[in-house]
Design a protein around this motif. Structure first.
Motif, PDB file in Angstrom:
ATOM      1  N   LEU A   1       0.884  -1.161   0.000  1.00  0.00           N
ATOM      2  CA  LEU A   1       0.000   0.000   0.000  1.00  0.00           C
ATOM      3  C   LEU A   1       0.921   1.209   0.000  1.00  0.00           C
ATOM      4  CD1 LEU A   1      -3.050   0.544   0.080  1.00  0.00           C
ATOM      5  CD2 LEU A   1      -2.902   0.685   2.558  1.00  0.00           C
ATOM      6  N   PRO A   2       0.845   2.066  -0.998  1.00  0.00           N
ATOM      7  CA  PRO A   2       1.845   3.122  -1.139  1.00  0.00           C
ATOM      8  C   PRO A   2       1.735   4.194  -0.061  1.00  0.00           C
ATOM      9  CG  PRO A   2       0.107   3.365  -2.775  1.00  0.00           C
ATOM     10  CD  PRO A   2      -0.132   2.065  -2.092  1.00  0.00           C
ATOM     11  N   GLY A   3       2.884   4.741   0.283  1.00  0.00           N
ATOM     12  CA  GLY A   3       2.976   5.883   1.183  1.00  0.00           C
ATOM     13  C   GLY A   3       4.178   6.699   0.781  1.00  0.00           C
ATOM     14  N   THR A   4       4.321   7.863   1.364  1.00  0.00           N
ATOM     15  CA  THR A   4       5.425   8.721   0.931  1.00  0.00           C
ATOM     16  C   THR A   4       6.777   8.067   1.168  1.00  0.00           C
ATOM     17  OG1 THR A   4       5.361   9.844   3.081  1.00  0.00           O
ATOM     18  CG2 THR A   4       4.130  10.854   1.262  1.00  0.00           C
ATOM     19  N   GLN A   5       6.888   7.287   2.244  1.00  0.00           N
ATOM     20  CA  GLN A   5       8.179   6.658   2.542  1.00  0.00           C
ATOM     21  C   GLN A   5       8.499   5.520   1.583  1.00  0.00           C
ATOM     22  OE1 GLN A   5       5.702   7.133   4.745  1.00  0.00           O
ATOM     23  NE2 GLN A   5       6.471   7.868   6.712  1.00  0.00           N
ATOM     24  N   THR A   6       7.491   4.875   1.017  1.00  0.00           N
ATOM     25  CA  THR A   6       7.733   3.708   0.156  1.00  0.00           C
ATOM     26  C   THR A   6       7.838   4.076  -1.319  1.00  0.00           C
ATOM     27  OG1 THR A   6       5.374   3.210  -0.209  1.00  0.00           O
ATOM     28  CG2 THR A   6       6.404   2.276   1.764  1.00  0.00           C
ATOM     29  N   LEU A   7       7.630   5.328  -1.651  1.00  0.00           N
ATOM     30  CA  LEU A   7       7.545   5.714  -3.062  1.00  0.00           C
ATOM     31  C   LEU A   7       8.769   5.328  -3.898  1.00  0.00           C
ATOM     32  CD1 LEU A   7       5.701   9.157  -2.910  1.00  0.00           C
ATOM     33  CD2 LEU A   7       4.825   6.972  -3.761  1.00  0.00           C
ATOM     34  N   PRO A   8      10.001   5.411  -3.378  1.00  0.00           N
ATOM     35  CA  PRO A   8      11.127   5.005  -4.232  1.00  0.00           C
ATOM     36  C   PRO A   8      11.009   3.555  -4.711  1.00  0.00           C
ATOM     37  CG  PRO A   8      11.916   6.258  -2.357  1.00  0.00           C
ATOM     38  CD  PRO A   8      10.462   5.991  -2.100  1.00  0.00           C
ATOM     39  N   LEU A   9      10.602   2.654  -3.803  1.00  0.00           N
ATOM     40  CA  LEU A   9      10.464   1.253  -4.218  1.00  0.00           C
ATOM     41  C   LEU A   9       9.202   1.058  -5.038  1.00  0.00           C
ATOM     42  CD1 LEU A   9      11.620  -1.568  -4.169  1.00  0.00           C
ATOM     43  CD2 LEU A   9      10.460  -1.967  -1.993  1.00  0.00           C
ATOM     44  N   ASP A  10       8.125   1.744  -4.668  1.00  0.00           N
ATOM     45  CA  ASP A  10       6.896   1.662  -5.474  1.00  0.00           C
ATOM     46  C   ASP A  10       7.181   2.037  -6.925  1.00  0.00           C
ATOM     47  OD1 ASP A  10       5.198   0.955  -3.327  1.00  0.00           O
ATOM     48  OD2 ASP A  10       4.985   3.048  -2.741  1.00  0.00           O
ATOM     49  N   ARG A  11       7.923   3.099  -7.100  1.00  0.00           N
ATOM     50  CA  ARG A  11       8.234   3.595  -8.438  1.00  0.00           C
ATOM     51  C   ARG A  11       9.068   2.583  -9.212  1.00  0.00           C
ATOM     52  NH1 ARG A  11      11.817   8.540  -7.790  1.00  0.00           N
ATOM     53  NH2 ARG A  11      13.232   6.857  -7.184  1.00  0.00           N
ATOM     54  N   THR A  12      10.039   1.972  -8.524  1.00  0.00           N
ATOM     55  CA  THR A  12      10.887   0.980  -9.179  1.00  0.00           C
ATOM     56  C   THR A  12      10.080  -0.230  -9.615  1.00  0.00           C
ATOM     57  OG1 THR A  12      12.807   1.697  -7.892  1.00  0.00           O
ATOM     58  CG2 THR A  12      12.907  -0.505  -8.869  1.00  0.00           C
ATOM     59  N   VAL A  13       9.212  -0.717  -8.744  1.00  0.00           N
ATOM     60  CA  VAL A  13       8.392  -1.885  -9.078  1.00  0.00           C
ATOM     61  C   VAL A  13       7.479  -1.579 -10.254  1.00  0.00           C
ATOM     62  CG1 VAL A  13       6.622  -3.471  -8.220  1.00  0.00           C
ATOM     63  CG2 VAL A  13       8.506  -2.798  -6.731  1.00  0.00           C
ATOM     64  N   ASP A  14       6.934  -0.364 -10.277  1.00  0.00           N
ATOM     65  CA  ASP A  14       6.034   0.011 -11.367  1.00  0.00           C
ATOM     66  C   ASP A  14       6.784   0.125 -12.693  1.00  0.00           C
ATOM     67  OD1 ASP A  14       3.361   1.061 -12.302  1.00  0.00           O
ATOM     68  OD2 ASP A  14       4.610   2.810 -12.759  1.00  0.00           O
ATOM     69  N   ARG A  15       8.016   0.619 -12.641  1.00  0.00           N
ATOM     70  CA  ARG A  15       8.774   0.860 -13.866  1.00  0.00           C
ATOM     71  C   ARG A  15       9.340  -0.423 -14.455  1.00  0.00           C
ATOM     72  NH1 ARG A  15      14.009   1.642 -14.284  1.00  0.00           N
ATOM     73  NH2 ARG A  15      14.230   1.967 -12.039  1.00  0.00           N
ATOM     74  N   ARG A  16       9.700  -1.366 -13.596  1.00  0.00           N
ATOM     75  CA  ARG A  16      10.275  -2.616 -14.071  1.00  0.00           C
ATOM     76  C   ARG A  16       9.212  -3.711 -14.086  1.00  0.00           C
ATOM     77  NH1 ARG A  16      15.993  -3.132 -10.959  1.00  0.00           N
ATOM     78  NH2 ARG A  16      16.035  -5.043 -12.240  1.00  0.00           N
ATOM     79  N   ASP A  17       9.493  -4.821 -14.735  1.00  0.00           N
ATOM     80  CA  ASP A  17       8.421  -5.800 -14.959  1.00  0.00           C
ATOM     81  C   ASP A  17       8.736  -7.206 -14.459  1.00  0.00           C
ATOM     82  OD1 ASP A  17      10.318  -6.531 -16.795  1.00  0.00           O
ATOM     83  OD2 ASP A  17       9.081  -6.112 -18.566  1.00  0.00           O
ATOM     84  N   ASP A  18       9.705  -7.359 -13.564  1.00  0.00           N
ATOM     85  CA  ASP A  18      10.018  -8.682 -13.031  1.00  0.00           C
ATOM     86  C   ASP A  18       9.107  -9.066 -11.868  1.00  0.00           C
ATOM     87  OD1 ASP A  18      12.604  -9.311 -14.530  1.00  0.00           O
ATOM     88  OD2 ASP A  18      13.050  -7.353 -13.660  1.00  0.00           O
ATOM     89  N   ILE A  19       8.562  -8.072 -11.180  1.00  0.00           N
ATOM     90  CA  ILE A  19       7.739  -8.305  -9.996  1.00  0.00           C
ATOM     91  C   ILE A  19       6.363  -7.683 -10.206  1.00  0.00           C
ATOM     92  CG2 ILE A  19       7.483  -7.841  -7.524  1.00  0.00           C
ATOM     93  CD1 ILE A  19      10.502  -7.819  -7.278  1.00  0.00           C
ATOM     94  N   ARG A  20       5.339  -8.455  -9.930  1.00  0.00           N
ATOM     95  CA  ARG A  20       3.964  -7.946 -10.020  1.00  0.00           C
ATOM     96  C   ARG A  20       3.612  -7.227  -8.726  1.00  0.00           C
ATOM     97  NH1 ARG A  20      -1.625 -11.456 -11.088  1.00  0.00           N
ATOM     98  NH2 ARG A  20      -2.997  -9.645 -11.295  1.00  0.00           N
ATOM     99  N   TYR A  21       3.016  -6.049  -8.855  1.00  0.00           N
ATOM    100  CA  TYR A  21       2.605  -5.277  -7.682  1.00  0.00           C
ATOM    101  C   TYR A  21       1.090  -5.364  -7.526  1.00  0.00           C
ATOM    102  CZ  TYR A  21       1.959  -1.372  -4.438  1.00  0.00           C
ATOM    103  OH  TYR A  21       1.629  -0.603  -3.348  1.00  0.00           O
ATOM    104  N   VAL A  22       0.643  -5.772  -6.331  1.00  0.00           N
ATOM    105  CA  VAL A  22      -0.776  -5.819  -6.014  1.00  0.00           C
ATOM    106  C   VAL A  22      -1.014  -4.889  -4.831  1.00  0.00           C
ATOM    107  CG1 VAL A  22      -2.661  -7.252  -5.118  1.00  0.00           C
ATOM    108  CG2 VAL A  22      -1.168  -8.123  -6.927  1.00  0.00           C
ATOM    109  N   MET A  23      -1.899  -3.941  -5.009  1.00  0.00           N
ATOM    110  CA  MET A  23      -2.193  -2.977  -3.955  1.00  0.00           C
ATOM    111  C   MET A  23      -3.428  -3.419  -3.185  1.00  0.00           C
ATOM    112  SD  MET A  23      -2.789   1.152  -4.196  1.00  0.00           S
ATOM    113  CE  MET A  23      -4.464   1.049  -4.860  1.00  0.00           C
ATOM    114  N   ALA A  24      -3.236  -3.697  -1.889  1.00  0.00           N
ATOM    115  CA  ALA A  24      -4.351  -4.039  -1.016  1.00  0.00           C
ATOM    116  C   ALA A  24      -5.056  -2.750  -0.582  1.00  0.00           C
ATOM    117  CB  ALA A  24      -3.856  -4.821   0.191  1.00  0.00           C
TER     118      ALA A  24
END
Length: 566
Positions: A34-57
């Motif tokens: 679940l995104p927050g200001t502190q997690t944004l660097p990793l959120d952005r990386t996961v969104d930009r790359r395609d090896d890991i699927r991101y599911v937002m609860a």
């Protein structure tokens, strides 16, 4: 383009990129967060790359439940991501559940900047707060520690006995570019000899006339169901299981007795009393599954567990073997060969048939399988079992319906029955089904929940709808916290008190989340609704099943005088 270290060393990269690469190297392809200001660097990386699927609860409480359900249904290890403080503490319930269930997951928390600690930055919390809900808690503070902590954390989570690991990585490290020395982590390996213990155990089992095999969480984690079944057949033993052992041994096999706890059929308790040897595979003998340590464990107990700290704590063992269940079963079975049955040896299948027949006759005599309004939970579960394909993955929440399900909803494979162990925290059913469907998209996935448990994570229906997951939720609705209201202990405080309410319109709520919803009040109506739901493949659905609020609890029903003798 990745910058090069000015001193000619390995290239530098953002901490979020390095963490992402470590997760990919570990084979992790799902991140629940679940995104927050502190997690944004990793959120952005996961969104930009395609090896890991991101599911937002939709709530942090559900995040580890989704990852837990994904693994339990046969998926790979998942990572979870929350902000520190409120996000991290909301996730603690699910982390502790995963720890008790021996489920590995990598929980990443974007910790506060170490330089700001003590000054009151937003969401500040001491990292050691989480020490007791994870297998290991790593707090990263400097770039030089980064790779070692990340790789050690992943290896720790995946090393038996598996469990969740928390990685506290401050946002400045996720954001900054740095060079962290690469490391190679060799996970510790253990070899358990125990030759004398194995020899004694084989002799006891070879001579046993009335053996019972008890399956715990270790049988699910490190055991092979086929090898376990072969051992049971060799011994001609009867079989019981803890909450986490349910499904390891097929309940279609006549040797099956039931799931241990206060609701274990009285005939099965008689069988445990009569057993001359109980072989316990991978169980901790906690209070929930032993009815507060009141269940008998035969004349002689052989206890196999990887966790030596649990030996002789709840029950004194005659032989203790510190080993994984898979290894132990192979060594025990190979040593037994084709044993000669001693005179007077019981027929495990006959024992199981008698125990289950007595229990089923009592269900029928009490009218709990009849299609009368209001219907009983046991009848609804039997109807569901007949209506659902055997390959269906079923996840269960916590509540009175779950205790009935232990005895009346048969499971033949561990990955088709996903339930938490003795941590027993409500709210797991629906998010676990989301994770299970992500792991097994080719199979039907059904969440079993109660009205109380559903209210704790009902918002995850919206997650299922957002990702177009064909998850069917069966909600057993008695408008009450039935386990509490019907507990004998309640009369010590308030005679006849009930924690009841006027139930919300769950079908309408489901539709508001983007799911289909309907309410049923009969067994025939439930069967028709399930058949129709399974025929559709266009998103999630909820069926609100109105059950009798005055029905007995599974434990009260099982408290009868068995007429069986062994």
């Amino acid at each position: 383009m990745t910058p090069t270290d000015p001193e000619g060393g390995p290239p530098t990269a953002a901490g979020s990129e390095q963490l992402y690469d470590a997760l990919v190297d570990a084979g992790i392809d799902l991140l629940v967060g679940l995104p927050g200001t502190q997690t944004l660097p990793l959120d952005r990386t996961v969104d930009r790359r395609d090896d890991i699927r991101y599911v937002m609860a939709r709530h942090e409480t559900a995040i580890p439940h989704v990852a837990w359900g994904h693994y339990e249904a046969g998926g790979d290890v998942a990572a979870t991501l929350t902000v520190p403080g409120p996000g991290d503490t909301n996730a603690m319930h699910g982390l502790k559940n995963a720890l008790d269930d021996r489920v590995p997951l990598i929980h990443i928390a974007a910790d506060a900047d170490p330089e700001d600690r003590g000054k009151g930055p937003i969401h500040e919390i001491e990292p050691d707060t989480f020490d007791n809900v994870v297998k290991e808690n790593y707090a990263v503070e400097r770039p030089v520690e980064f790779h070692r902590a990340v790789r050690s954390g992943i290896e720790t989570a995946l090393t038996p006995p598996r469990g969740p690991v928390r990685l506290g990585v401050p946002k400045p490290l996720l954001d900054a570019e740095f060079r962290s020395p690469p490391v190679t982590i060799d996970p510790p390996t253990s070899r358990f000899d125990g030759d004398a213990e194995y020899e004694t155990a084989r002799r006891l089992l070879a001579d046993a006339e009335r053996p019972v095999v008890y399956l715990g969480v270790g049988a699910r984690r490190t055991g092979d169901p086929e090898s376990i079944r072969t051992l049971v057949e060799t011994l001609d033993a009867a079989v019981v299981a803890s909450y986490k052992g349910k499904g390891v041994f097929p309940e279609s096999d006549p040797r099956w007795l039931g799931v241990t706890s206060s609701h274990l059929p009285a005939g099965a308790i008689r069988a445990l009393e009569a057993a001359d040897v109980v072989l316990a595979l991978g169980t901790r003998f906690d209070g929930v599954v032993t009815a507060d340590w009141s269940l008998p464990m035969g004349e002689t107990l052989v206890h196999v567990t990887l966790d030596s700290s649990r030996i002789d704590v709840a029950y004194d063992s005659d032989v203790a073997i510190v080993d994984g269940v898979g290894s132990a079963v192979d060594r025990l079975r190979d040593g037994l060969g084709s044993r000669e049955r001693p005179d007077g040896t019981w027929d495990g299948a006959a024992v199981g048939r008698r125990v289950r027949a007595e229990y089923d006759d009592r269900l029928e005599d009490r009218g709990l399988l009849e299609d009368d309004v209001p219907i009983a939970t046991a009848g609804a579960l039997r109807t569901l079992r007949e209506a659902l394909p055997r390959e269906t993955v079923v996840t269960t929440d916590i509540g009175g319906f779950r205790l009935w399900a232990k005895q009346t909803f048969a499971a033949d494979e561990p990955e088709t029955y996903v339930t938490s162990g003795s941590w027993a925290g409500m709210g797991v059913g629906i998010p676990a089904a989301v994770g299970a469907k992500l792991a097994r998209p080719e199979r039907p996935v059904v969440a079993l929940t109660g009205d109380g448990g559903a209210m704790m994570c009902l918002q995850e229906l919206h997650t299922a709808a957002a990702y177009d997951l064909d998850v069917l939720t069966i909600l057993f609705n008695n408008e009450d916290y039935g386990i509490i209201s019907k507990s004998p202990a309640i009369d010590q405080y308030a005679e006849g008190h009930r924690f009841e309410w006027s139930s919300p319109d769950f079908a309408a709520i489901a539709e508001g989340f983007g799911c289909r919803g309907q309410t049923v009040r009969t067994l025939s109506g439930l069967e028709d609704a399930v058949d129709a739901a399974l025929a559709r493949t266009d998103g999630p659905e909820l069926i609100d099943v109105r059950v009798d609020p005055d029905e007995p609890t599974a434990a009260a029903f099982a408290d009868y005088d068995s007429e069986l003798e062994f």
